[in-house]
Design a protein around this motif. Structure first.
Motif, PDB file in Angstrom:
ATOM      1  N   CYS A 166       0.843  -1.201   0.000  1.00 29.25           N
ATOM      2  CA  CYS A 166       0.000   0.000   0.000  1.00 29.25           C
ATOM      3  C   CYS A 166       0.874   1.246   0.000  1.00 29.25           C
ATOM      4  O   CYS A 166       0.507   2.268  -0.578  1.00 29.25           O
ATOM      5  CB  CYS A 166      -0.906   0.015   1.231  1.00 29.25           C
ATOM      6  SG  CYS A 166      -2.081  -1.336   1.268  1.00 29.25           S
ATOM      7  N   GLY A 218       3.880  -8.743   4.347  1.00 25.87           N
ATOM      8  CA  GLY A 218       4.198  -9.645   3.229  1.00 25.87           C
ATOM      9  C   GLY A 218       5.658  -9.535   2.852  1.00 25.87           C
ATOM     10  O   GLY A 218       6.366 -10.529   2.671  1.00 25.87           O
ATOM     11  N   GLY A 219       6.144  -8.297   2.761  1.00 28.83           N
ATOM     12  CA  GLY A 219       7.535  -8.045   2.384  1.00 28.83           C
ATOM     13  C   GLY A 219       8.519  -8.384   3.483  1.00 28.83           C
ATOM     14  O   GLY A 219       9.699  -8.597   3.219  1.00 28.83           O
ATOM     15  N   TYR A 223       5.307  -2.608   8.849  1.00 26.23           N
ATOM     16  CA  TYR A 223       3.942  -2.213   9.224  1.00 26.23           C
ATOM     17  C   TYR A 223       3.055  -3.422   8.947  1.00 26.23           C
ATOM     18  O   TYR A 223       2.833  -3.835   7.827  1.00 26.23           O
ATOM     19  CB  TYR A 223       3.499  -0.918   8.532  1.00 26.23           C
ATOM     20  CG  TYR A 223       3.219  -0.975   7.070  1.00 26.23           C
ATOM     21  CD1 TYR A 223       4.230  -0.801   6.137  1.00 26.23           C
ATOM     22  CD2 TYR A 223       1.927  -1.196   6.605  1.00 26.23           C
ATOM     23  CE1 TYR A 223       3.963  -0.858   4.788  1.00 26.23           C
ATOM     24  CE2 TYR A 223       1.645  -1.253   5.261  1.00 26.23           C
ATOM     25  CZ  TYR A 223       2.676  -1.078   4.355  1.00 26.23           C
ATOM     26  OH  TYR A 223       2.404  -1.146   3.018  1.00 26.23           O
ATOM     27  N   ASN A 244      -0.157  -5.267   8.798  1.00 25.99           N
ATOM     28  CA  ASN A 244      -1.631  -5.267   8.722  1.00 25.99           C
ATOM     29  C   ASN A 244      -2.168  -6.694   8.542  1.00 25.99           C
ATOM     30  O   ASN A 244      -3.323  -6.892   8.160  1.00 25.99           O
ATOM     31  CB  ASN A 244      -2.145  -4.310   7.642  1.00 25.99           C
ATOM     32  CG  ASN A 244      -1.515  -4.587   6.294  1.00 25.99           C
ATOM     33  OD1 ASN A 244      -1.046  -5.692   6.035  1.00 25.99           O
ATOM     34  ND2 ASN A 244      -1.494  -3.590   5.428  1.00 25.99           N
ATOM     35  N   ASN A 284      -2.829  -4.579  -0.273  1.00 26.98           N
ATOM     36  CA  ASN A 284      -3.105  -3.775  -1.471  1.00 26.98           C
ATOM     37  C   ASN A 284      -3.453  -4.633  -2.675  1.00 26.98           C
ATOM     38  O   ASN A 284      -4.048  -4.142  -3.628  1.00 26.98           O
ATOM     39  CB  ASN A 284      -1.955  -2.804  -1.760  1.00 26.98           C
ATOM     40  CG  ASN A 284      -0.927  -3.366  -2.691  1.00 26.98           C
ATOM     41  OD1 ASN A 284      -1.007  -3.205  -3.889  1.00 26.98           O
ATOM     42  ND2 ASN A 284       0.062  -4.040  -2.122  1.00 26.98           N
TER      43      ASN A 284
END
Ligand SMILES: Cc1ncc(C[n+]2csc(CCOP(=O)(O)OP(=O)(O)O)c2C)c(N)n1
Ligand SMILES: [Mg+2]
Length: 308
Positions: free
Chosen positions: A47, A106-107, A131, A133, A138
């Motif tokens: 995102c 994810g990354g 971060y 989530n 996204n």
């Protein structure tokens, strides 16, 4: 220091493509105030890039580079080393910019994990912010290694079967200078941790819990309410660690020491669309008991880990 005394300078410019109530935008505003303008940021696909980081709608007022998914560790580590080389040759003067990554779960947990672990082991000089989530948001809410058990996503429509990884602890076990977890509900705790990390050199990792109104299914006005409930139920824990030594912070310490009982987890899960399947299941009570037992087990584990 209280929140009213924070710098009024904003490093996230209005008019971005971020969703209303976007937790990651709130987090990055606080982090920007703690880091100041002498920074270089790296962003992986997320995102932070798709809705906020693409020309002409980029919202970052500091140098920010989009890099490929797996390469946050290598990119930030290499940029930091290149800066060191330029300083040692006298080609740069003044204070070295803080190199940091702003990367999703994810990354961090999945696609960039190997490179990040290598950076931690080399003690590369940058801050990695994850971060979290709890999904690949996204791209439409696919499950990640950070998605909790029983959570419904587009790729776990019946509820995820596995528990989430504990990447902050995995990072701590690399024994780097600093690792911390944080929550938007406790912004001054986040600010303090970023300020502390900024003053250190070497590998630093800060992970922030980021309720996502779109993927999780709650009204955008409830982002901070969800952040707070996550900590009060023990679903998200606050701690920091230096060179492998862990200290519990804030409400997490109070819950872990048994001074206060965690709020029933149903109060937190009940506000999120991604648990409607669990809520409507005939085995609901069994699932809730399992989740609460896991929370208590994790708290107990952290108390033990803090004594090492
Ligand atoms: C190697 C690679 N695989 C997949 C993608 C597609 N992709 C772009 S962003 C994204 C999700 C990122 O998830 P996360 O890091 O958690 O950030 P969020 O979207 O939640 O902000 C995916 C799968 C990609 N760009 N590169
Ligand atoms: Mg994510």
């Amino acid at each position: 220091m209280n929140i009213k005394e924070l710098s009024s300078t904003e490093y996230i410019i209005p008019g971005t493509g971020a969703c209303a109530g976007c937790s990651s935008t709130i987090g990055l505003r606080i982090i920007g105030k703690a880091l100041g303008e002498n920074v270089i940021a790296f962003l992986t696909p997320s995102c932070a890039v798709a809705s906020m980081g693409m020309t002409p709608k980029t919202c970052y007022s500091f140098p920010a580079q989009n890099i490929c998914f797996a390469s946050a560790g290598a990119s930030a580590g290499a940029a930091s080393m290149a800066l060191d080389a330029l300083y040692s040759k006298g080609k740069l003067q003044g204070e070295k910019p803080v190199v940091f990554n702003w990367v999703g779960d994810g990354g961090t947990y999945d696609i960039g994990f190997q490179g990040l672990s290598a950076s931690a082991e080399r003690n590369d000089d940058f801050i990695h912010f994850c971060y979290n989530n709890e999904a690949y948001s996204n791209t439409g809410n696919q499950r990640s290694g950070a998605t909790p058990k029983y959570t419904t996503t587009t790729t776990s429509p019946l509820g995820k079967e596995m528990v989430q990884k504990n990447v902050p602890l995995l990072m701590l076990e690399h024994r780097p200078p600093y690792v911390a977890t944080a929550s938007l509900a406790y912004p001054m705790d986040l600010y303090r941790k970023v300020e502390k990390a900024k003053k250190m050199t070497g590998f630093r990792y800060i992970e922030i819990h980021m309720p996502c109104c779109i993927s999780w299914g709650f009204p955008s006005s409830d982002t901070i309410k969800l952040s707070k409930l996550a900590v009060q139920t023990g679903s998200w824990v606050l701690w920091e660690g230096e060179y492998g030594k862990l200290t519990l912070n804030g409400i997490t310490a109070t819950l872990a020491e048994g001074k206060k009982k965690p709020i029933p987890v149903e109060k937190y899960l009940g506000l999120q669309g991604r648990y409607s399947r669990l809520r409507n299941s005939p085995q609901k009570e069994q699932y809730l008991t399992e989740i609460e037992n896991n929370i208590l087990r994790e708290l107990e584990f952290l108390v033990g880990r803090a004594t090492l």
